[in-house]
Design a protein around this motif. Sequence first.
Motif: not given
Length: 313
Positions: A261-266
């Motif tokens: 899954e793509e999640v916002p960096y950090g």
Amino acid sequence: MSENFAHLSVLLNEAVEGLNIRPDGIYVDGTFGRGGHSRRVLSHLGEHGRLIAIDRDPQAIEAAKALADDPRFTIVHGGFGQLAEYIEQLGLSGKIDGVLLDLGVSSPQLDDAERGFSFLRDGPLDMRMDNSKGQTAAEWLARADIEDMAWVFKTYGEEKNARHIARCIAADRDETPFLRTKDLASLIERITKHKERNKHPATRVFQAIRIYINSELEQISQALEGAVEVLAPHGRLSVISFHSLEDRMVKRFIRKYSQAEEVPYGLPVSEEQLNRNRKLQPLGKAIKPSDAELELNPRARSSVLRVAERLAQ
Ligand SMILES: C[S@@+](CC[C@H](N)C(=O)[O-])C[C@H]1O[C@@H](n2cnc3c(N)ncnc32)[C@H](O)[C@@H]1O
């Protein structure tokens, strides 16, 4: 009747090998056709194995009667878009070891002029895979807006002259309704200025109308989602496509379920959360027919096979 028309199964060895058949496994063939792939699957199954086949074409269902005596075999008349529901009704959800989809039309559908799929054979402009219900291509062309026709030709046929063709159909149809395949094929031939070599100018429009009339892309999307739902851990998905729209869908689908899954960096997320989306593992690259197969069966020309495995989560 279509029984005089044969179908040569495409990528038969490769697609069935992709299923990695266990003799006591449970498999689904979503596109029975004339049963070439189904018969090969059955030949690998032992007495406790099972095959559930689906097809929306009543003539394919008729052809499946030849296997009626085999207790391992079940045929379902319907769209493969409902695959997950059929499997659920049979109490087999999550227990399927492999799903095979050999998309598109069968040779009997193309070769039988009465089905109206081919611009090369004159017949009623029908194009329904399930010709027991729904609107025919002729009925749609008689009523559709220019905008709708242009959208269908462009989206499903990647036809550059979509709007021009749609306008010509609308201008002509009151006087000369498009009832037969040759009515439509000759109009397109007449109005196409730049003809491609080795490609009939009506190819794209016929493909587009067929996809629209049979809701083909929606069916494929539902079938792929359904397959992920019904497959057991390590179950296989083996899909043969025949044009770029189909193959693109299959490729993107496998990619969607094989990546984390793509999640916002950090953002603080666990490995488990990241991998929640990963349900499939692509197996190898896209497979195309061998030269030997193409020599035997030129219709296999545009076919592409993709295989993926259901992850154990
Ligand atoms: C390429 S043929 C399959 C041939 C088959 N594998 C064989 O070896 O004989 C595709 C078949 O899928 C069926 N089909 C296409 N779309 C379908 C859908 N959405 N639901 C069920 N059957 C579908 C068609 O009616 C046709 O019989």
